[in-house]
Structure formats: structure tokens, C-alpha cells
Write a protein that holds these residues in place. Sequence first.
Motif, short mmCIF file in Angstrom:
data_model
loop_
_atom_site.label_atom_id
_atom_site.label_comp_id
_atom_site.label_asym_id
_atom_site.label_seq_id
_atom_site.Cartn_x
_atom_site.Cartn_y
_atom_site.Cartn_z
N LYS A 1 -68.76 -9.11 3.98
CA LYS A 1 -69.54 -10.14 4.66
C LYS A 1 -70.64 -9.47 5.47
CE LYS A 1 -65.26 -12.80 5.26
NZ LYS A 1 -65.55 -13.80 4.21
N ARG B 1 -58.90 -8.31 3.06
CA ARG B 1 -60.12 -7.88 2.36
C ARG B 1 -60.22 -6.36 2.26
NH1 ARG B 1 -64.91 -8.77 4.60
NH2 ARG B 1 -64.17 -8.84 6.76
N ASN C 1 -63.36 -5.12 0.09
CA ASN C 1 -63.69 -6.17 -0.87
C ASN C 1 -64.19 -7.41 -0.14
OD1 ASN C 1 -62.70 -4.52 -2.98
ND2 ASN C 1 -60.63 -5.33 -2.73
N ASN C 2 -64.86 -8.27 -0.89
CA ASN C 2 -65.39 -9.52 -0.33
C ASN C 2 -66.13 -9.25 0.98
OD1 ASN C 2 -65.91 -12.25 -0.03
ND2 ASN C 2 -63.91 -12.70 0.90
N SER D 1 -68.17 -5.11 -3.11
CA SER D 1 -67.15 -4.15 -2.69
C SER D 1 -67.75 -2.76 -2.51
CB SER D 1 -66.04 -4.06 -3.75
OG SER D 1 -65.38 -5.29 -3.91
#
Length: 115
Positions: free
Chosen positions: A86, A66, A83-84, A17
Motif C-alpha cells: 500500500k 501481508r 505482498n499487497n 510485492s
Amino acid sequence: QVQLVESGGGLVQAGGSLRLSCAASGDTSSIGTMGWYRQAPGKQRELVARITSGGSTNYLDFVKGRFTISRDNAKNTVYLQMNNLKPEDTAVYYCLCKRWGIDHWGQGTQVTVSL
């Protein structure tokens, strides 16, 4: 004139994050919509999220669920909680605010997501 200063970018592993902040200064009366855009190498700049002065929000489909955009009108600051993360989120993130029909941009902050 409005000046925007972004902070909070950096390097993070996938799944991690980051929280971006963008503070507006100068002539900040009547600031309207604020938002975050991003631009990856070789790609066009794209809208990530935006929030009106009343709190209505829009998100890029890829980040829905996200990322969360919020703002503190008293501080003339907009935030992007990511968040999360990629690897596909890797880009330079730019803050935007609209005031009297004019777009004001920040200098950008790099976000790099590693595998």
C-alpha cells in the motif's frame, strides 16, 4: 562487529510485492533476534516485524497478513516478503540484529509504493 547489508527495495505499484533481504557478516556468532524497521518522512522509526533465533515472530498490526518475516540461520540472513503493498508502506526499511545486547543496523533500503 556485525555488518548488515540490505537489498530488494524499489518502486512498485499498489498491490504489488517486494522481497527484502538482509545479510549479516563479520562476527555473526550468537546473533539473536533479527528484524525490520521502517521510517517514513516526518515519522518515527517503527518496528515492522521481528523474528527470534528460534523462529518466533511479531508483526506491526498494519502489516499482518501481508508481510512475512523469515530467516536462514546458516546464511545469517533475514527476509521480509511484502505482498499487497500500500502507499502507506512507503518508507526506508532498516534491518536490525541483536547480538549480546547490542543493536546493529543496516544502511536502509527505500521502498516506494505508488498508486
